[in-house]
Design a protein around this motif. Structure first.
Motif, PDB file in Angstrom:
ATOM      1  N   GLN A  22     -54.503 -12.283 -22.698  1.00  0.00           N
ATOM      2  CA  GLN A  22     -53.977 -12.761 -23.977  1.00  0.00           C
ATOM      3  C   GLN A  22     -52.311 -12.826 -23.443  1.00  0.00           C
ATOM      4  OE1 GLN A  22     -54.969 -10.285 -27.260  1.00  0.00           O
ATOM      5  NE2 GLN A  22     -53.142 -11.144 -28.667  1.00  0.00           N
ATOM      6  N   VAL A  23     -51.705 -11.797 -22.756  1.00  0.00           N
ATOM      7  CA  VAL A  23     -50.437 -11.981 -22.482  1.00  0.00           C
ATOM      8  C   VAL A  23     -50.159 -13.125 -21.556  1.00  0.00           C
ATOM      9  CG1 VAL A  23     -48.548 -10.828 -21.084  1.00  0.00           C
ATOM     10  CG2 VAL A  23     -50.006  -9.351 -22.796  1.00  0.00           C
ATOM     11  N   SER A  24     -50.858 -13.379 -20.675  1.00  0.00           N
ATOM     12  CA  SER A  24     -50.704 -14.565 -19.933  1.00  0.00           C
ATOM     13  C   SER A  24     -50.625 -15.633 -20.641  1.00  0.00           C
ATOM     14  CB  SER A  24     -51.816 -14.716 -18.680  1.00  0.00           C
ATOM     15  OG  SER A  24     -51.362 -13.672 -17.777  1.00  0.00           O
ATOM     16  N   SER A  25     -51.564 -16.077 -21.743  1.00  0.00           N
ATOM     17  CA  SER A  25     -51.688 -17.025 -22.311  1.00  0.00           C
ATOM     18  C   SER A  25     -50.594 -17.043 -23.160  1.00  0.00           C
ATOM     19  CB  SER A  25     -52.957 -16.934 -23.107  1.00  0.00           C
ATOM     20  OG  SER A  25     -54.227 -16.770 -22.550  1.00  0.00           O
ATOM     21  N   ASN A  26     -50.107 -16.133 -23.714  1.00  0.00           N
ATOM     22  CA  ASN A  26     -48.694 -16.178 -24.667  1.00  0.00           C
ATOM     23  C   ASN A  26     -47.605 -16.828 -23.599  1.00  0.00           C
ATOM     24  OD1 ASN A  26     -47.266 -15.421 -27.023  1.00  0.00           O
ATOM     25  ND2 ASN A  26     -46.046 -14.044 -25.607  1.00  0.00           N
ATOM     26  N   ASN A  27     -47.674 -16.229 -22.587  1.00  0.00           N
ATOM     27  CA  ASN A  27     -46.589 -16.631 -21.752  1.00  0.00           C
ATOM     28  C   ASN A  27     -46.648 -18.179 -21.410  1.00  0.00           C
ATOM     29  OD1 ASN A  27     -45.499 -14.152 -21.272  1.00  0.00           O
ATOM     30  ND2 ASN A  27     -46.611 -13.797 -19.259  1.00  0.00           N
ATOM     31  N   ILE A  28     -47.719 -18.712 -21.081  1.00  0.00           N
ATOM     32  CA  ILE A  28     -48.106 -20.181 -21.022  1.00  0.00           C
ATOM     33  C   ILE A  28     -47.640 -20.850 -22.126  1.00  0.00           C
ATOM     34  CG2 ILE A  28     -49.757 -21.943 -20.512  1.00  0.00           C
ATOM     35  CD1 ILE A  28     -51.008 -20.047 -18.675  1.00  0.00           C
ATOM     36  N   ALA A  29     -47.843 -20.343 -23.404  1.00  0.00           N
ATOM     37  CA  ALA A  29     -47.718 -20.986 -24.565  1.00  0.00           C
ATOM     38  C   ALA A  29     -46.202 -21.427 -24.979  1.00  0.00           C
ATOM     39  CB  ALA A  29     -48.234 -20.249 -25.592  1.00  0.00           C
ATOM     40  N   ASN A  30     -45.510 -20.491 -24.357  1.00  0.00           N
ATOM     41  CA  ASN A  30     -44.022 -20.247 -24.458  1.00  0.00           C
ATOM     42  C   ASN A  30     -43.024 -20.637 -23.104  1.00  0.00           C
ATOM     43  OD1 ASN A  30     -42.995 -18.779 -27.356  1.00  0.00           O
ATOM     44  ND2 ASN A  30     -44.784 -17.610 -26.640  1.00  0.00           N
ATOM     45  N   ALA A  31     -43.841 -21.355 -22.428  1.00  0.00           N
ATOM     46  CA  ALA A  31     -43.090 -21.762 -21.031  1.00  0.00           C
ATOM     47  C   ALA A  31     -41.993 -22.631 -21.466  1.00  0.00           C
ATOM     48  CB  ALA A  31     -44.157 -22.657 -20.250  1.00  0.00           C
ATOM     49  N   ASN A  32     -42.103 -23.620 -22.581  1.00  0.00           N
ATOM     50  CA  ASN A  32     -40.759 -24.137 -22.984  1.00  0.00           C
ATOM     51  C   ASN A  32     -40.025 -23.612 -24.116  1.00  0.00           C
ATOM     52  OD1 ASN A  32     -41.711 -26.219 -20.880  1.00  0.00           O
ATOM     53  ND2 ASN A  32     -43.180 -27.125 -22.303  1.00  0.00           N
ATOM     54  N   THR A  33     -40.178 -22.543 -24.529  1.00  0.00           N
ATOM     55  CA  THR A  33     -39.533 -21.848 -25.416  1.00  0.00           C
ATOM     56  C   THR A  33     -38.130 -21.475 -25.016  1.00  0.00           C
ATOM     57  OG1 THR A  33     -41.602 -21.205 -26.810  1.00  0.00           O
ATOM     58  CG2 THR A  33     -39.252 -20.042 -27.045  1.00  0.00           C
ATOM     59  N   LYS A  34     -37.033 -21.986 -25.556  1.00  0.00           N
ATOM     60  CA  LYS A  34     -35.504 -21.566 -24.936  1.00  0.00           C
ATOM     61  C   LYS A  34     -35.415 -20.049 -25.025  1.00  0.00           C
ATOM     62  CE  LYS A  34     -30.973 -22.373 -25.743  1.00  0.00           C
ATOM     63  NZ  LYS A  34     -29.699 -23.237 -26.464  1.00  0.00           N
ATOM     64  N   GLY A  35     -35.056 -19.497 -23.864  1.00  0.00           N
ATOM     65  CA  GLY A  35     -34.686 -18.261 -24.053  1.00  0.00           C
ATOM     66  C   GLY A  35     -35.771 -17.216 -23.641  1.00  0.00           C
ATOM     67  N   PHE A  36     -37.160 -17.779 -23.765  1.00  0.00           N
ATOM     68  CA  PHE A  36     -38.326 -16.905 -23.615  1.00  0.00           C
ATOM     69  C   PHE A  36     -38.192 -15.740 -22.325  1.00  0.00           C
ATOM     70  CE2 PHE A  36     -42.733 -15.778 -22.621  1.00  0.00           C
ATOM     71  CZ  PHE A  36     -43.035 -15.274 -23.679  1.00  0.00           C
ATOM     72  N   VAL A  37     -38.713 -14.644 -22.500  1.00  0.00           N
ATOM     73  CA  VAL A  37     -38.561 -13.709 -21.334  1.00  0.00           C
ATOM     74  C   VAL A  37     -40.184 -13.447 -21.149  1.00  0.00           C
ATOM     75  CG1 VAL A  37     -38.086 -11.548 -20.514  1.00  0.00           C
ATOM     76  CG2 VAL A  37     -36.536 -12.750 -21.822  1.00  0.00           C
ATOM     77  N   ARG A  38     -40.684 -13.650 -19.921  1.00  0.00           N
ATOM     78  CA  ARG A  38     -42.097 -13.672 -19.619  1.00  0.00           C
ATOM     79  C   ARG A  38     -42.472 -11.874 -19.611  1.00  0.00           C
ATOM     80  NH1 ARG A  38     -44.141 -12.219 -14.431  1.00  0.00           N
ATOM     81  NH2 ARG A  38     -41.938 -12.350 -13.755  1.00  0.00           N
ATOM     82  N   ASP A  39     -43.570 -11.987 -20.268  1.00  0.00           N
ATOM     83  CA  ASP A  39     -44.273 -10.467 -20.559  1.00  0.00           C
ATOM     84  C   ASP A  39     -45.355  -9.979 -19.578  1.00  0.00           C
ATOM     85  OD1 ASP A  39     -42.955  -9.862 -22.797  1.00  0.00           O
ATOM     86  OD2 ASP A  39     -44.373 -10.814 -23.983  1.00  0.00           O
ATOM     87  N   ALA A  40     -45.356  -8.974 -19.352  1.00  0.00           N
ATOM     88  CA  ALA A  40     -46.412  -8.488 -18.404  1.00  0.00           C
ATOM     89  C   ALA A  40     -46.785  -7.140 -18.548  1.00  0.00           C
ATOM     90  CB  ALA A  40     -45.874  -8.331 -16.778  1.00  0.00           C
ATOM     91  N   VAL A  41     -48.438  -7.064 -18.586  1.00  0.00           N
ATOM     92  CA  VAL A  41     -48.850  -5.623 -18.744  1.00  0.00           C
ATOM     93  C   VAL A  41     -48.541  -4.782 -17.560  1.00  0.00           C
ATOM     94  CG1 VAL A  41     -51.274  -4.556 -19.339  1.00  0.00           C
ATOM     95  CG2 VAL A  41     -50.693  -7.157 -20.201  1.00  0.00           C
ATOM     96  N   SER A  42     -48.385  -3.677 -17.814  1.00  0.00           N
ATOM     97  CA  SER A  42     -47.901  -2.599 -16.767  1.00  0.00           C
ATOM     98  C   SER A  42     -49.206  -1.839 -16.577  1.00  0.00           C
ATOM     99  CB  SER A  42     -46.719  -1.760 -17.213  1.00  0.00           C
ATOM    100  OG  SER A  42     -45.632  -2.608 -17.138  1.00  0.00           O
ATOM    101  N   LEU A  43     -49.840  -1.879 -15.537  1.00  0.00           N
ATOM    102  CA  LEU A  43     -51.172  -0.926 -15.235  1.00  0.00           C
ATOM    103  C   LEU A  43     -50.949   0.162 -14.312  1.00  0.00           C
ATOM    104  CD1 LEU A  43     -53.628  -3.799 -14.735  1.00  0.00           C
ATOM    105  CD2 LEU A  43     -53.088  -2.820 -16.826  1.00  0.00           C
TER     106      LEU A  43
END
Length: 566
Positions: A22-43
């Protein structure tokens, strides 16, 4: 590990890898969003436990969803934003000033000055020509109109920057208030969230607001453990532990021009040091355009004084029955070369000649009026000059209620002037071509404009005498005390060249600042931006991991069925 333990590990793994997808999908969806900062799940690996003689791991834990952000890089970007934004404003202002000057066209200041001198040179050949006198006065008026129009256009640019400054302050205040409102929302969401995950969308919104604010004013952001940020501009706080101050504009004056300055609402401190659009706008208005205005004023002042010094010592085709100076004296009892006199141009130790001509007989008498300003004994005041003039036959003089010198000839006589080594006539505005003191109020003397016969072309040699207009035709090449010893042509050339050189230099500076900022943004993109290829590979990897975890559950289920069937 028991089958129940294996089932629990696999089950938890499914939940974690599902969240990661879901996090990766959100990143892809916001690839063109200005100023978006990539999220990552910390394991992180879960703790181990002992079962019999074995130490067995208990799977994986998700410690949070974190934004991939380099805070040090962000602070560098904020500083670079301010430098680039300020330089962009100043570069654009220099280019607008260049366009206003229009030195590549045929309606520029250089052309107006040359046309003025050309008309004087032509008049030298026919000083008694009514038509040529009128043309000369028209070219003189055209020069004056060009100078005042240029001054008006520059003032209009400064007014536009004043309006722009107000808009910038309004935008800065909206951004400050937006950050203030986001701070507690982020803090509350992260305090109640699972495993201290970042409030991604809200943090992106706040980060974008801070980035834009850093383009307006210098900004330093410091994040508290609660997730809220404090903002400083230089040494002044903007947002600090629940306290906030906005920006406000305050009226001031720069000479005769009304300006707006910017300060904080509580500490009343300036926030214009260190870059940003607001600083760039103020510097453009005051240093670039205001500095040009001061130089244009100096040029106009030099033209007025030098042309008037020459004109005031000459004679037209007719003389004056009465003449009133165009400049005022603040104190008629003060020495003419002191500040108390309040004169705009200098008067020196010397003298001038007043000529009284009998209109019937044509007989002319000359009287020398001394201007004693050598500092020895009592220096000359305006009242002293009035007394000396009143001692001349057929002449009366007085200081008007407005502080102007008025000289009258008796009936049947007229006045002419000459040989002024003191500059008194030009400084008081007697027998002059121009009035005013700078580019904002320079004008053709209306007495001369309404009677072309008063245009001082000669020095008493008759209608064909062109000796004085010949000197006027060289006025652009005369070294002037008003222009630091430069001639009008030299000063004007330096003024125009300075604008071009400064514009080119600022464009180079802008290119450097924007290039540096863009390089930092590229680094940011590498750290915080979304790579579609990377996210796609990550999803494929998560898919395989999810399938493996699901397979474990399937195997455990088969084992349970086997046990139940025994």
């Amino acid at each position: 590990m028991s089958l129940n333990g294996a089932l629990a590990v696999a089950s938890r793994s499914l939940e974690i890898f599902s969240a990661s997808v879901q996090v990766s999908s959100n990143n892809i969806a916001n690839a063109n969003t200005k100023g978006f900062v990539r999220d990552a799940v910390s394991l992180t690996p879960a703790g181990s436990y002992q079962t019999g003689s074995l130490l067995v791991g208990s799977g994986v834990l998700a410690v949070g969803v974190r934004q991939q952000l380099d805070t040090y890089l962000e602070s560098r970007i904020h500083a670079a934003n301010g430098d680039a934004a300020s330089s962009t404003i100043k570069s654009a202002t220099w280019q607008r000033l260049e366009a206003t000057l229009g030195e590549l066209g045929d309606e520029d200041l250089s052309t107006a000055l040359n046309d003025f001198v050309a008309s004087l040179q032509t008049l030298t050949g026919a000083p008694d020509s009514a038509g040529q006198r009128q043309i000369t006065l028209q070219e003189t008026q055209a020069l004056v109109s060009h100078i005042t129009s240029l001054r008006g256009k520059v003032d209009d640019l400064r007014t536009t920057l004043n309006d722009q400054l107000t808009s910038q302050v309004d935008e800065a205040n909206r951004l400050i208030n937006q950050i203030v409102n986001l701070n507690p929302k982020i803090s509350a969401l992260e305090a109640n969230g699972l495993n201290q995950s970042d409030a991604g969308a809200l943090r992106v919104e706040r980060l974008n607001a801070i980035n834009r604010l850093s383009e307006l004013i210098p900004v330093k952001a410091i994040e508290r453990p609660s997730g809220q940020v404090d903002l400083y501009s230089g040494s002044e706080y903007i947002i600090l532990d629940g306290y906030t101050q906005n920006l406000e504009v305050t009226p001031a004056t720069d000479g005769t021009f009304g300006v707006l300055n910017v300060q904080t609402t509580i500490t009343k401190a300036s926030v214009t040091n260190g870059g940003g659009e607001i600083q760039g706008t103020i510097e453009s208005r005051d240093s670039i355009l205001g500095g040009f205005t001061k130089q244009l004023d100096q040029l106009a002042s030099g033209l007025i004084y030098e042309a008037n010094r020459i004109h005031s010592q000459g004679e037209g085709l007719t003389g004056y029955s009465t003449v009133t100076g165009t400049y005022q004296v603040a104190d008629a009892n003060a020495a003419l070369n002191t500040s108390a006199a309040g004169l705009n141009f200098p008067v020196q130790h010397g003298s001038f000649t007043i000529k009284v001509r009998n209109l019937t007989s044509g007989e002319t008498t000359e009287s020398k009026i001394s201007i004693d300003l050598d500092g020895l004994g009592t220096d000359t005041t305006l009242n002293d000059v009035v007394a000396s003039l009143n001692a001349v036959g057929q002449v009366s003089a007085q200081v008007t209620a407005d502080g102007q010198l008025q000289i009258n000839a008796a009936a049947g006589y007229e006045l002419r002037f000459g040989a002024d080594s003191s500059g008194f006539l030009a400084t008081l505005g007697i027998n002059t071509l121009f009035t005013g003191t700078d580019s904002g109020n320079i004008a053709v003397n209306q007495v001369v404009a309404q009677n072309q016969n008063l245009l001082a072309t000669g020095k008493g040699g008759g209608a064909g005498d062109s000796s004085n207009v010949a000197l006027l035709a060289k006025v652009l090449t005369v070294a002037s005390s008003q222009l630091n010893g430069l001639s009008i042509s030299q000063f004007q050339d330096n003024l125009i060249a300075g604008v071009g050189q400064s514009s080119a230099a600022e464009q180079a500076v802008e290119k450097g600042f924007t290039g540096f900022r863009d390089s930092l943004l590229t680094q940011r993109e590498q750290v915080s931006g979304v790579s579609l290829d990377e996210e796609t590979l990550n999803i494929l990897n998560l898919q395989r991991t999810y399938q493996a975890s699901a397979r474990i559950i399937s195997v455990v289920d088969e084992l349970f069925n086997t046990l139940l069937n025994i």
